[in-house]
Design an enzyme around this catalytic site. Structure first.
Site, short mmCIF file in Angstrom:
data_model
loop_
_atom_site.label_atom_id
_atom_site.label_comp_id
_atom_site.label_asym_id
_atom_site.label_seq_id
_atom_site.Cartn_x
_atom_site.Cartn_y
_atom_site.Cartn_z
N SER A 114 -2.27 8.98 0.08
CA SER A 114 -2.30 7.98 0.63
C SER A 114 -0.92 7.29 1.24
O SER A 114 -0.90 6.66 2.42
CB SER A 114 -2.93 6.98 -0.41
OG SER A 114 -3.06 5.46 -0.11
N LYS A 173 -0.07 2.05 -3.21
CA LYS A 173 -1.07 3.17 -3.02
C LYS A 173 -1.97 3.42 -4.23
O LYS A 173 -2.89 4.31 -4.21
CB LYS A 173 -0.89 4.31 -2.44
CG LYS A 173 0.16 4.18 -1.05
CD LYS A 173 -0.15 2.70 -0.41
CE LYS A 173 -1.41 2.91 0.83
NZ LYS A 173 -1.31 1.82 1.48
N HIS A 182 4.93 -4.17 -7.23
CA HIS A 182 5.11 -2.99 -7.32
C HIS A 182 6.33 -2.60 -8.19
O HIS A 182 6.71 -1.31 -8.17
CB HIS A 182 5.38 -2.08 -6.08
CG HIS A 182 4.15 -2.17 -5.13
ND1 HIS A 182 2.91 -2.18 -5.38
CD2 HIS A 182 4.05 -2.69 -3.62
CE1 HIS A 182 2.07 -2.12 -4.51
NE2 HIS A 182 2.59 -2.39 -3.38
S1 PPS Z 1 -0.44 -0.61 -1.10
O1 PPS Z 1 0.03 -0.89 0.16
O2 PPS Z 1 0.47 -0.20 -2.09
O3 PPS Z 1 -0.76 -2.12 -1.58
O4 PPS Z 1 -1.77 0.12 -1.21
P1 PPS Z 1 -2.87 -0.16 -2.39
O5 PPS Z 1 -3.55 -1.46 -2.24
O6 PPS Z 1 -2.13 0.13 -3.70
O7 PPS Z 1 -3.70 1.19 -1.98
C1 PPS Z 1 -4.37 1.43 -0.84
C2 PPS Z 1 -5.59 2.44 -1.13
O8 PPS Z 1 -6.33 1.73 -1.78
C3 PPS Z 1 -7.50 1.80 -1.19
N1 PPS Z 1 -8.66 0.84 -1.18
C4 PPS Z 1 -9.95 1.06 -1.84
N2 PPS Z 1 -10.52 1.94 -2.27
C5 PPS Z 1 -11.80 1.70 -2.83
N3 PPS Z 1 -12.24 0.56 -2.63
C6 PPS Z 1 -11.83 -0.58 -2.13
N4 PPS Z 1 -12.36 -1.88 -2.35
C7 PPS Z 1 -10.43 -0.36 -1.73
N5 PPS Z 1 -9.60 -1.21 -1.36
C8 PPS Z 1 -8.44 -0.58 -0.96
C9 PPS Z 1 -7.22 2.19 0.41
O9 PPS Z 1 -8.23 2.55 1.29
C10 PPS Z 1 -6.00 3.15 0.13
O10 PPS Z 1 -6.31 4.27 -0.19
P2 PPS Z 1 -6.56 5.42 0.77
O11 PPS Z 1 -6.80 6.78 0.00
O12 PPS Z 1 -5.46 5.72 1.57
O13 PPS Z 1 -7.90 5.42 1.57
#
Ligand code: PPS
Length: 301
Positions: free
Chosen positions: A145, A60, A115
Site C-alpha cells: 500500500s 497504511k 503515525h
Molecule cells: S495513511 O495514508 O497512512 O493514513 O493510510 P491508511 O489510512 O493508514 O491506510 C490506507 C489503506 O487503508 C485502506 N482503507 C480501507 N480498507 C478497507 N475498508 C475501508 N473502509 C478502508 N478505508 C481505507 C485504503 O484503501 C488503503 O489500503 P490499500 O491496500 O492501499 O487499498
C-alpha cells in the site's frame, strides 16, 4: 498521511513540493508540512488531555478507516459529521504543522491521529488517562500500500523499484521509520487499561464485532441500529464515495491522481499480487528476526 494543508499555506511557508526528507532522532519525515521544531514541541510541550482519544497507526495500516469508525461512533452512527467535515479536521494528525495547529484549537474531547513511533510521542501521555487505539496491518500489505502511495503523494520519494523499496522498508529507511520498531514500541503498552489494539484484518473479518469492542473500550454504548449505521458508513464503498474521507479534496499539489487514489483496493493479502517469491522470503527472514521478541500472534502470522 494527510498533510491537510492548503496550497496558499504552502506558498506562505515558501515550501515547494519536492520530496525531501529530514531525520529527527533517527526517524525519517517528509520535508513539507513537517519540521524538527514541530516534532520537538510535540514531544516535550504538547499537553495530552485525559479525555483525548488517539488513533495511532504506522502509515497504511487502516488509519483513515479507524478515523471514520471513531468519528461515527462519536456521532452514534449519524453520518452528518463524516459527510460534512474533512477527516483531517475531525481527527488531525498531530505531528504535522497544520495538524498540530488544528489539535491545539480542537475543543475537548479531542479525536486525534498520529503515525508517530512511541518514543517520539508527547511525553505528557505518561501522566494522562488519554485513550490510545492502535491499529496494525499485515506488514506485507502495508509495504504494498505504501509503495503505491509513494507514487501518489508528492511529498514522498518514488522508489526506483519494489526491490529497493523492500530494503528501505525492512531497514526503516522510509517516512515514520521502521514498521518493526513502531509495532514493538507501541505494543509494549499492551495490558495498559488505556491502550487498545486491533488489526486491519479483524476489521475486515468482523466489522460489527470490532466496532462493539472499540465501543466497550471507549465506554460508549450504541444501539444495534446505531452500530449498523457505523458499519454501513465506514464501509470501503461508503468512504470511497465520501469526499470528506477519500482525500479528493486534498490539493493536486499533494496528490498525483494520475498515479492512483487513496482508497486503492482496501483488501487483505494484496501483497501476493506484488511480491515475488524471493521478496516474500526476504521479508520473512527479517520479520522472524525482528518479531520473535514480541510474543504476540497476529492474524497474518
Ligand atoms: S495513511 O495514508 O497512512 O493514513 O493510510 P491508511 O489510512 O493508514 O491506510 C490506507 C489503506 O487503508 C485502506 N482503507 C480501507 N480498507 C478497507 N475498508 C475501508 N473502509 C478502508 N478505508 C481505507 C485504503 O484503501 C488503503 O489500503 P490499500 O491496500 O492501499 O487499498
Amino acid at each position: 498521511m494527510s498533510p491537510g494543508q492548503k496550497q496558499e499555506d504552502l506558498q506562505q511557508l515558501g515550501a515547494t513540493m519536492t520530496a525531501e526528507y529530514f531525520t529527527y532522532k533517527g526517524v525519517l519525515f517528509p520535508g513539507v508540512n513537517y519540521s524538527p521544531e514541530t516534532l520537538k514541541y510535540l514531544e516535550n510541550e504538547f499537553q495530552v488531555q485525559d479525555n483525548d482519544i488517539f488513533n495511532i497507526t504506522y502509515p497504511k495500516s487502516g488509519t483513515v478507516w479507524m478515523l471514520e469508525i471513531l468519528s461515527l461512533i462519536r456521532c452514534e452512527g449519524d453520518p452528518d459529521w463524516v459527510r460534512s467535515v474533512l477527516n483531517w479536521e475531525r481527527a488531525p494528525w498531530v505531528e504535522n504543522q497544520s495538524g498540530l495547529e488544528a489539535a491545539l484549537k480542537y475543543p475537548p474531547p479531542r479525536l486525534l491521529t498520529s503515525h508517530l513511533p512511541v518514543q517520539l510521542f508527547p511525553k505528557s501521555l505518561q501522566r494522562s488517562k488519554a485513550k490510545i487505539i492502535y491499529t496494525l496491518r499485515c506488514p506485507r500489505d502495508v509495504l504494498v500500500s505504501l509503495y503505491h502511495f509513494t507514487h501518489v503523494l508528492r511529498i514522498f520519494k518514488c522508489p526506483s523499484s519494489m526491490d529497493t523499496f523492500l530494503e528501505d522498508f525492512l531497514s526503516g529507511n522510509v517516512p515514520y521509520g521502521s514498521w518493526f520498531d513502531h509495532v514493538t514500541g507501541w505494543m509494549g503498552l499492551k495490558g495498559n487499561e488505556n491502550f487498545f489494539s486491533i488489526t486491519y484484518e479483524e476489521l475486515q473479518q468482523d466489522l460489527p464485532g470490532s466496532v462493539r469492542r472499540i465501543c466497550r473500550f471507549l465506554g460508549k454504548e450504541l444501539s444495534e441500529e446505531q452500530l449498523a449505521a457505523v458499519v454501513e458508513n465506514a464501509s470501503f464503498q461508503s468512504m470511497k464515495g465520501n469526499k470528506m474521507s477519500n482525500f479528493s479534496q486534498l490539493s493536486d499539489e499533494f496528490m498525483n491522481r494520475q498515479k492512483g487514489e487513496f482508497m486503492r483496493k482496501g483488501i487483505c493479502g494484496d501483497w501476493r499480487n506484488h511480491l515475488s517469491e524471493a521478496q516474500s522470503q526476504r521479508f520473512d527472514t527479517v520479520y522472524q528476526e525482528r518479531m520473535q521478541c514480541l510474543g504476540v500472534t497476529f492474524p497474518w502470522d
